[in-house]
Design a protein around this motif. Structure first.
Motif, PDB file in Angstrom:
ATOM      1  N   GLY A  56      -3.439  -4.160  28.801  1.00 24.12           N
ATOM      2  CA  GLY A  56      -2.752  -3.367  29.807  1.00 24.12           C
ATOM      3  C   GLY A  56      -2.776  -1.895  29.475  1.00 24.12           C
ATOM      4  O   GLY A  56      -3.463  -1.451  28.551  1.00 24.12           O
ATOM      5  N   ARG A  57      -1.994  -1.150  30.250  1.00 23.47           N
ATOM      6  CA  ARG A  57      -1.880   0.292  30.078  1.00 23.47           C
ATOM      7  C   ARG A  57      -0.527   0.591  29.459  1.00 23.47           C
ATOM      8  O   ARG A  57       0.460  -0.069  29.783  1.00 23.47           O
ATOM      9  CB  ARG A  57      -2.001   0.984  31.434  1.00 23.47           C
ATOM     10  N   LEU A  58      -0.460   1.561  28.573  1.00 26.57           N
ATOM     11  CA  LEU A  58       0.820   1.958  28.010  1.00 26.57           C
ATOM     12  C   LEU A  58       1.620   2.683  29.088  1.00 26.57           C
ATOM     13  O   LEU A  58       1.191   3.713  29.609  1.00 26.57           O
ATOM     14  CB  LEU A  58       0.638   2.878  26.811  1.00 26.57           C
ATOM     15  N   ALA A  59       2.763   2.139  29.418  1.00 28.75           N
ATOM     16  CA  ALA A  59       3.606   2.729  30.454  1.00 28.75           C
ATOM     17  C   ALA A  59       4.253   4.011  29.935  1.00 28.75           C
ATOM     18  O   ALA A  59       4.572   4.125  28.747  1.00 28.75           O
ATOM     19  CB  ALA A  59       4.672   1.729  30.876  1.00 28.75           C
ATOM     20  N   ASN A  60       4.433   4.957  30.818  1.00 30.05           N
ATOM     21  CA  ASN A  60       5.135   6.215  30.526  1.00 30.05           C
ATOM     22  C   ASN A  60       4.493   7.040  29.425  1.00 30.05           C
ATOM     23  O   ASN A  60       5.188   7.815  28.750  1.00 30.05           O
ATOM     24  CB  ASN A  60       6.611   5.937  30.187  1.00 30.05           C
ATOM     25  N   VAL A  61       3.203   6.862  29.206  1.00 28.10           N
ATOM     26  CA  VAL A  61       2.473   7.699  28.249  1.00 28.10           C
ATOM     27  C   VAL A  61       1.357   8.388  29.034  1.00 28.10           C
ATOM     28  O   VAL A  61       0.455   7.726  29.539  1.00 28.10           O
ATOM     29  CB  VAL A  61       1.874   6.870  27.085  1.00 28.10           C
ATOM     30  N   PRO A  62       1.412   9.711  29.182  1.00 34.75           N
ATOM     31  CA  PRO A  62       0.383  10.404  29.968  1.00 34.75           C
ATOM     32  C   PRO A  62      -0.996  10.314  29.313  1.00 34.75           C
ATOM     33  O   PRO A  62      -1.111  10.146  28.100  1.00 34.75           O
ATOM     34  CB  PRO A  62       0.877  11.859  30.016  1.00 34.75           C
ATOM     35  N   PHE A  63      -2.024  10.421  30.126  1.00 32.70           N
ATOM     36  CA  PHE A  63      -3.399  10.284  29.631  1.00 32.70           C
ATOM     37  C   PHE A  63      -3.737  11.340  28.592  1.00 32.70           C
ATOM     38  O   PHE A  63      -4.565  11.113  27.727  1.00 32.70           O
ATOM     39  CB  PHE A  63      -4.407  10.333  30.794  1.00 32.70           C
ATOM     40  N   ASN A  64      -3.086  12.491  28.645  1.00 30.40           N
ATOM     41  CA  ASN A  64      -3.391  13.568  27.696  1.00 30.40           C
ATOM     42  C   ASN A  64      -2.406  13.616  26.523  1.00 30.40           C
ATOM     43  O   ASN A  64      -2.353  14.596  25.804  1.00 30.40           O
ATOM     44  CB  ASN A  64      -3.419  14.915  28.423  1.00 30.40           C
ATOM     45  N   ALA A  65      -1.673  12.532  26.311  1.00 31.25           N
ATOM     46  CA  ALA A  65      -0.701  12.485  25.208  1.00 31.25           C
ATOM     47  C   ALA A  65      -1.421  12.472  23.865  1.00 31.25           C
ATOM     48  O   ALA A  65      -2.551  12.005  23.739  1.00 31.25           O
ATOM     49  CB  ALA A  65       0.185  11.249  25.338  1.00 31.25           C
ATOM     50  N   ASP A  66      -0.740  12.977  22.879  1.00 31.59           N
ATOM     51  CA  ASP A  66      -1.239  12.981  21.515  1.00 31.59           C
ATOM     52  C   ASP A  66      -1.391  11.532  21.027  1.00 31.59           C
ATOM     53  O   ASP A  66      -0.577  10.674  21.379  1.00 31.59           O
ATOM     54  CB  ASP A  66      -0.229  13.726  20.633  1.00 31.59           C
ATOM     55  N   PRO A  67      -2.428  11.225  20.237  1.00 31.21           N
ATOM     56  CA  PRO A  67      -2.587   9.859  19.723  1.00 31.21           C
ATOM     57  C   PRO A  67      -1.363   9.337  18.969  1.00 31.21           C
ATOM     58  O   PRO A  67      -1.032   8.157  19.059  1.00 31.21           O
ATOM     59  CB  PRO A  67      -3.799   9.958  18.796  1.00 31.21           C
ATOM     60  N   ALA A  68      -0.656  10.191  18.258  1.00 29.93           N
ATOM     61  CA  ALA A  68       0.544   9.750  17.534  1.00 29.93           C
ATOM     62  C   ALA A  68       1.616   9.265  18.514  1.00 29.93           C
ATOM     63  O   ALA A  68       2.312   8.283  18.252  1.00 29.93           O
ATOM     64  CB  ALA A  68       1.091  10.871  16.661  1.00 29.93           C
ATOM     65  N   GLU A  69       1.750   9.935  19.647  1.00 32.26           N
ATOM     66  CA  GLU A  69       2.712   9.517  20.675  1.00 32.26           C
ATOM     67  C   GLU A  69       2.323   8.159  21.266  1.00 32.26           C
ATOM     68  O   GLU A  69       3.166   7.288  21.473  1.00 32.26           O
ATOM     69  CB  GLU A  69       2.794  10.569  21.779  1.00 32.26           C
ATOM     70  N   ALA A  70       1.025   7.971  21.502  1.00 29.24           N
ATOM     71  CA  ALA A  70       0.549   6.698  22.056  1.00 29.24           C
ATOM     72  C   ALA A  70       0.743   5.568  21.036  1.00 29.24           C
ATOM     73  O   ALA A  70       1.157   4.465  21.403  1.00 29.24           O
ATOM     74  CB  ALA A  70      -0.923   6.811  22.447  1.00 29.24           C
ATOM     75  N   ARG A  71       0.465   5.823  19.769  1.00 25.52           N
ATOM     76  CA  ARG A  71       0.686   4.802  18.735  1.00 25.52           C
ATOM     77  C   ARG A  71       2.163   4.440  18.628  1.00 25.52           C
ATOM     78  O   ARG A  71       2.520   3.263  18.511  1.00 25.52           O
ATOM     79  CB  ARG A  71       0.134   5.270  17.380  1.00 25.52           C
ATOM     80  N   ALA A  72       3.036   5.437  18.703  1.00 26.60           N
ATOM     81  CA  ALA A  72       4.480   5.174  18.643  1.00 26.60           C
ATOM     82  C   ALA A  72       4.924   4.329  19.839  1.00 26.60           C
ATOM     83  O   ALA A  72       5.736   3.401  19.694  1.00 26.60           O
ATOM     84  CB  ALA A  72       5.256   6.483  18.592  1.00 26.60           C
ATOM     85  N   ALA A  73       4.384   4.605  21.022  1.00 28.33           N
ATOM     86  CA  ALA A  73       4.727   3.817  22.204  1.00 28.33           C
ATOM     87  C   ALA A  73       4.215   2.381  22.070  1.00 28.33           C
ATOM     88  O   ALA A  73       4.892   1.430  22.475  1.00 28.33           O
ATOM     89  CB  ALA A  73       4.147   4.466  23.465  1.00 28.33           C
ATOM     90  N   ALA A  74       3.022   2.212  21.508  1.00 25.68           N
ATOM     91  CA  ALA A  74       2.474   0.871  21.305  1.00 25.68           C
ATOM     92  C   ALA A  74       3.319   0.085  20.311  1.00 25.68           C
ATOM     93  O   ALA A  74       3.597  -1.109  20.509  1.00 25.68           O
ATOM     94  CB  ALA A  74       1.021   0.958  20.820  1.00 25.68           C
ATOM     95  N   VAL A  75       3.756   0.734  19.236  1.00 25.86           N
ATOM     96  CA  VAL A  75       4.616   0.071  18.250  1.00 25.86           C
ATOM     97  C   VAL A  75       5.926  -0.352  18.903  1.00 25.86           C
ATOM     98  O   VAL A  75       6.385  -1.491  18.726  1.00 25.86           O
ATOM     99  CB  VAL A  75       4.876   0.991  17.031  1.00 25.86           C
ATOM    100  N   ALA A  76       6.532   0.530  19.669  1.00 27.66           N
ATOM    101  CA  ALA A  76       7.795   0.199  20.337  1.00 27.66           C
ATOM    102  C   ALA A  76       7.623  -0.994  21.277  1.00 27.66           C
ATOM    103  O   ALA A  76       8.482  -1.886  21.331  1.00 27.66           O
ATOM    104  CB  ALA A  76       8.311   1.414  21.107  1.00 27.66           C
ATOM    105  N   MET A  77       6.507  -1.038  21.996  1.00 23.14           N
ATOM    106  CA  MET A  77       6.244  -2.149  22.915  1.00 23.14           C
ATOM    107  C   MET A  77       6.120  -3.469  22.146  1.00 23.14           C
ATOM    108  O   MET A  77       6.731  -4.476  22.511  1.00 23.14           O
ATOM    109  CB  MET A  77       4.953  -1.892  23.699  1.00 23.14           C
ATOM    110  N   VAL A  78       5.360  -3.475  21.047  1.00 26.72           N
ATOM    111  CA  VAL A  78       5.144  -4.703  20.276  1.00 26.72           C
ATOM    112  C   VAL A  78       6.434  -5.172  19.608  1.00 26.72           C
ATOM    113  O   VAL A  78       6.749  -6.364  19.620  1.00 26.72           O
ATOM    114  CB  VAL A  78       4.020  -4.499  19.245  1.00 26.72           C
ATOM    115  N   VAL A  79       7.188  -4.249  19.056  1.00 27.74           N
ATOM    116  CA  VAL A  79       8.458  -4.610  18.419  1.00 27.74           C
ATOM    117  C   VAL A  79       9.397  -5.239  19.450  1.00 27.74           C
ATOM    118  O   VAL A  79      10.036  -6.263  19.187  1.00 27.74           O
ATOM    119  CB  VAL A  79       9.100  -3.374  17.744  1.00 27.74           C
ATOM    120  N   ALA A  80       9.471  -4.650  20.634  1.00 25.62           N
ATOM    121  CA  ALA A  80      10.345  -5.186  21.692  1.00 25.62           C
ATOM    122  C   ALA A  80       9.878  -6.559  22.164  1.00 25.62           C
ATOM    123  O   ALA A  80      10.695  -7.471  22.343  1.00 25.62           O
ATOM    124  CB  ALA A  80      10.403  -4.209  22.862  1.00 25.62           C
TER     125      ALA A  80
END
Length: 118
Positions: A56-80
């Protein structure tokens, strides 16, 4: 009483209620993440211990977001997901930079031991 059935007022028969059954999880226990930067946005693939994949697509993460922000969002999704569907805590460890392809990141997901009071 007729097996699992109970007779009420001589006419109606009703099945005894069992404990509420939890439906099987639509998501397997996470074992890995693949994160990809695309022109349309950040995409992820969640790998499971059972051999499944959920993409899927990471929700609420803009396409131009920093990779660290995208990794943090992915971690939060998996933990939840691990906690909500499997009542388990997880730890996410991203692979070192040299092992990855450009614009992609991979991580291992490991279950945390339950605390003794849990």
């Amino acid at each position: 009483m007729l097996g699992a059935w109970t007779r009420l007022d001589g006419f109606m028969v009703r099945r005894k209620r069992n404990e509420k059954r939890r439906s099987p999880s639509p998501f397997g226990v996470p074992s890995g993440i693949v994160l990809l930067a695309t022109p349309e946005g950040w995409r992820h693939t969640l790998l499971t211990e059972e051999g499944g994949m959920h993409c899927g697509r990471l929700a609420n993460v803009p396409f131009n977001a920093d990779p660290a922000e995208a990794r943090a969002a992915a971690v939060a999704m998996v933990v939840a997901l691990a906690y909500d569907f499997h009542d388990v805590g997880v730890d996410v460890t991203w692979e070192p930079e040299p092992l990855r392809e450009p614009e992609s990141w991979t991580a291992q997901v490991t279950a945390l031991p339950n605390p003794p009071n849990a």
